[in-house]
Design a protein around this motif. Structure first.
Motif, PDB file in Angstrom:
ATOM      1  N   ILE A 111      32.668  36.846  39.224  1.00  0.00           N
ATOM      2  CA  ILE A 111      33.573  36.928  40.273  1.00  0.00           C
ATOM      3  C   ILE A 111      32.783  37.402  41.577  1.00  0.00           C
ATOM      4  O   ILE A 111      32.017  38.072  41.461  1.00  0.00           O
ATOM      5  CB  ILE A 111      34.620  38.315  39.783  1.00  0.00           C
ATOM      6  CG1 ILE A 111      35.288  37.482  38.796  1.00  0.00           C
ATOM      7  CG2 ILE A 111      35.533  38.299  41.241  1.00  0.00           C
ATOM      8  CD1 ILE A 111      36.196  38.835  38.039  1.00  0.00           C
ATOM      9  N   THR A 112      33.065  36.954  42.657  1.00  0.00           N
ATOM     10  CA  THR A 112      32.241  37.395  43.981  1.00  0.00           C
ATOM     11  C   THR A 112      32.880  38.648  44.449  1.00  0.00           C
ATOM     12  O   THR A 112      34.049  38.517  44.452  1.00  0.00           O
ATOM     13  CB  THR A 112      32.437  36.299  44.867  1.00  0.00           C
ATOM     14  OG1 THR A 112      32.096  35.078  44.615  1.00  0.00           O
ATOM     15  CG2 THR A 112      31.800  36.646  46.389  1.00  0.00           C
TER      16      THR A 112
ATOM     17  N   ARG B  34      28.544  38.995  46.339  1.00  0.00           N
ATOM     18  CA  ARG B  34      27.592  38.659  45.543  1.00  0.00           C
ATOM     19  C   ARG B  34      28.321  38.311  44.289  1.00  0.00           C
ATOM     20  O   ARG B  34      29.463  38.828  43.903  1.00  0.00           O
ATOM     21  CB  ARG B  34      26.921  39.940  45.096  1.00  0.00           C
ATOM     22  CG  ARG B  34      25.798  40.341  46.063  1.00  0.00           C
ATOM     23  CD  ARG B  34      25.089  41.551  45.843  1.00  0.00           C
ATOM     24  NE  ARG B  34      25.924  42.782  45.397  1.00  0.00           N
ATOM     25  CZ  ARG B  34      25.531  44.048  45.647  1.00  0.00           C
ATOM     26  NH1 ARG B  34      24.158  44.137  45.911  1.00  0.00           N
ATOM     27  NH2 ARG B  34      26.254  45.115  45.173  1.00  0.00           N
ATOM     28  N   LYS B  35      27.953  37.180  43.489  1.00  0.00           N
ATOM     29  CA  LYS B  35      28.515  36.650  42.215  1.00  0.00           C
ATOM     30  C   LYS B  35      28.173  37.862  41.104  1.00  0.00           C
ATOM     31  O   LYS B  35      26.965  38.186  41.070  1.00  0.00           O
ATOM     32  CB  LYS B  35      28.037  35.541  41.924  1.00  0.00           C
ATOM     33  CG  LYS B  35      28.397  34.293  42.662  1.00  0.00           C
ATOM     34  CD  LYS B  35      28.011  32.967  42.259  1.00  0.00           C
ATOM     35  CE  LYS B  35      28.273  31.765  43.383  1.00  0.00           C
ATOM     36  NZ  LYS B  35      28.033  30.468  42.850  1.00  0.00           N
ATOM     37  N   THR B  36      29.198  38.294  40.398  1.00  0.00           N
ATOM     38  CA  THR B  36      29.082  39.437  39.574  1.00  0.00           C
ATOM     39  C   THR B  36      29.475  39.193  38.425  1.00  0.00           C
ATOM     40  O   THR B  36      31.084  38.757  38.271  1.00  0.00           O
ATOM     41  CB  THR B  36      29.723  40.705  40.147  1.00  0.00           C
ATOM     42  OG1 THR B  36      29.065  40.815  41.390  1.00  0.00           O
ATOM     43  CG2 THR B  36      29.630  41.736  39.449  1.00  0.00           C
ATOM     44  N   PHE B  37      29.226  39.587  37.093  1.00  0.00           N
ATOM     45  CA  PHE B  37      29.636  39.600  35.932  1.00  0.00           C
ATOM     46  C   PHE B  37      30.670  41.030  35.715  1.00  0.00           C
ATOM     47  O   PHE B  37      29.880  41.874  36.060  1.00  0.00           O
ATOM     48  CB  PHE B  37      28.837  39.693  34.839  1.00  0.00           C
ATOM     49  CG  PHE B  37      28.232  38.166  34.560  1.00  0.00           C
ATOM     50  CD1 PHE B  37      28.994  37.100  34.076  1.00  0.00           C
ATOM     51  CD2 PHE B  37      26.871  37.997  34.564  1.00  0.00           C
ATOM     52  CE1 PHE B  37      28.410  35.860  33.829  1.00  0.00           C
ATOM     53  CE2 PHE B  37      26.112  36.612  34.639  1.00  0.00           C
ATOM     54  CZ  PHE B  37      27.218  35.532  34.268  1.00  0.00           C
ATOM     55  N   VAL B  38      31.858  40.924  35.526  1.00  0.00           N
ATOM     56  CA  VAL B  38      32.780  42.170  35.406  1.00  0.00           C
ATOM     57  C   VAL B  38      32.970  42.274  33.986  1.00  0.00           C
ATOM     58  O   VAL B  38      34.083  41.664  33.609  1.00  0.00           O
ATOM     59  CB  VAL B  38      33.888  42.004  36.207  1.00  0.00           C
ATOM     60  CG1 VAL B  38      34.540  43.376  36.399  1.00  0.00           C
ATOM     61  CG2 VAL B  38      33.488  41.570  37.734  1.00  0.00           C
ATOM     62  N   PRO B  39      32.498  43.166  33.265  1.00  0.00           N
ATOM     63  CA  PRO B  39      33.154  43.313  31.711  1.00  0.00           C
ATOM     64  C   PRO B  39      34.342  43.626  31.562  1.00  0.00           C
ATOM     65  O   PRO B  39      35.085  44.202  32.344  1.00  0.00           O
ATOM     66  CB  PRO B  39      32.088  44.670  31.274  1.00  0.00           C
ATOM     67  CG  PRO B  39      30.962  44.803  32.388  1.00  0.00           C
ATOM     68  CD  PRO B  39      31.293  44.170  33.535  1.00  0.00           C
TER      69      PRO B  39
ATOM     70  N   ASP C  98      36.282  39.439  32.756  1.00  0.00           N
ATOM     71  CA  ASP C  98      36.049  38.170  32.619  1.00  0.00           C
ATOM     72  C   ASP C  98      36.541  37.523  31.179  1.00  0.00           C
ATOM     73  O   ASP C  98      36.322  36.520  30.996  1.00  0.00           O
ATOM     74  CB  ASP C  98      34.612  37.810  32.748  1.00  0.00           C
ATOM     75  CG  ASP C  98      33.628  38.465  31.741  1.00  0.00           C
ATOM     76  OD1 ASP C  98      33.990  39.037  30.680  1.00  0.00           O
ATOM     77  OD2 ASP C  98      32.487  38.300  31.770  1.00  0.00           O
ATOM     78  N   MET C  99      37.156  38.548  30.238  1.00  0.00           N
ATOM     79  CA  MET C  99      37.618  37.994  29.112  1.00  0.00           C
ATOM     80  C   MET C  99      39.265  37.753  29.391  1.00  0.00           C
ATOM     81  O   MET C  99      39.974  37.281  28.308  1.00  0.00           O
ATOM     82  CB  MET C  99      37.597  39.140  27.950  1.00  0.00           C
ATOM     83  CG  MET C  99      36.298  39.440  27.540  1.00  0.00           C
ATOM     84  SD  MET C  99      36.089  40.418  26.604  1.00  0.00           S
ATOM     85  CE  MET C  99      36.849  39.779  25.009  1.00  0.00           C
ATOM     86  N   LEU C 100      39.698  38.144  30.552  1.00  0.00           N
ATOM     87  CA  LEU C 100      41.292  37.929  30.766  1.00  0.00           C
ATOM     88  C   LEU C 100      41.399  36.486  30.904  1.00  0.00           C
ATOM     89  O   LEU C 100      40.950  35.900  31.820  1.00  0.00           O
ATOM     90  CB  LEU C 100      41.817  38.772  31.909  1.00  0.00           C
ATOM     91  CG  LEU C 100      41.853  40.255  31.712  1.00  0.00           C
ATOM     92  CD1 LEU C 100      41.733  40.745  32.996  1.00  0.00           C
ATOM     93  CD2 LEU C 100      43.167  40.511  30.874  1.00  0.00           C
TER      94      LEU C 100
END
Length: 266
Positions: free
Chosen positions: A158-159, A163-168, A171-173
């Motif tokens: 997700i930006t 910045r492109k970012t992994f969001v714990p 990102d499982m939703l």
């Protein structure tokens, strides 16, 4: 499907006037290209230096993020993000990047066919470039692991703050156009927050809206497409080549940016 998703562990009481916070991910739990390389031992520090020496040479954000994900995975439980990385799926069969040529042939003439061919070639050429720069110093980097990591970056990042970012957890939703949630980075909280504006019973699936994703991208990365009457997903992606040596390139890029057209390095 792979039956992944997020469900409510308890009943959620919420209204549009009083939304409930479903997920709060603090800034230091986000994983992006500039996240600190956490080192608990001298061995960790040496490994971090070796990673940074190559990562700093990479020119595409997607490559840096994908390689950072692989680096954190190689650390196992020593990684700050080990719990999140462990929950990431393996290459899902429904992702069209993993379809056979015969399966993709059925989509010839569509945006998806064109994009799949383009992305496959991009993955091949980008991996070759990264592997040359790594010069064998990253034992965890193979064509297979790179393909997995870049797929994770394209489908789950997700930006945030440019910045492109992994969001714990977030990102499982899964996606639902009827979702009663909003999400974004809350500066006041210093965290990424998902809020829901309607009640939910224990066991109900909690979803978000994959905003501004055209059907071609939804099908390529997630294996599904929405009805064409869903305007938010009815757009098409138009790729126009603009070489690095093109006359007046800087001015052209600026004009396109002013029109909302994003530049992708290739």
């Amino acid at each position: 499907g792979d039956s992944r998703g997020v469900v409510a562990a308890a009943a959620v009481e919420a209204t549009p006037a009083a939304p409930a916070e479903l997920v709060v991910v603090p800034r230091d739990a986000l994983l992006h290209c500039s996240s600190p390389l956490v080192c608990a031992t001298q061995e960790d520090a040496v490994a971090a230096q070796a990673f940074a020496a190559v990562a700093n040479k990479l020119r595409r954000e997607d490559d840096v993020l994908a390689c950072r994900l692989l680096f954190e995975r190689s650390k196992g439980e020593a990684s700050r993000w080990s719990a999140h990385v462990a929950r990431l799926p393996e290459a899902p069969a429904h992702c069209l990047l993993h379809w056979s040529s015969d399966e993709l042939e059925e989509l010839r003439g569509s945006d998806v066919f064109t994009l799949a061919a383009r992305w496959r070639e991009q993955i091949r050429s980008d991996f070759d470039e990264v592997s040359v720069l790594a010069e064998g110093t990253w034992p965890w980097l193979t064509r297979e692991t790179y393909t997995w990591a870049i797929t994770m970056a394209w489908s789950r990042a997700i930006t945030i703050e440019g910045r492109k970012t992994f969001v714990p957890v977030v990102d499982m939703l899964n996606h639902s156009p009827a979702s009663h949630t909003t999400h974004g980075f809350d500066e006041a909280r210093g965290a990424f927050v998902v809020r829901r504006a309607a009640p939910a019973a224990a066991g109900d699936e909690l979803t978000i809206v994959y905003e501004h994703a055209p059907n071609a991208r939804l099908l390529l990365l997630y294996g599904f497409a929405m009805p064409l009457d869903r305007a938010a997903h009815g757009g098409r992606t138009l790729h126009v080549g603009l070489g690095r040596d093109a006359p007046h390139r800087v001015e052209k890029v600026a004009i396109l940016a002013g029109l909302g057209v994003k530049e992708e390095a290739t």
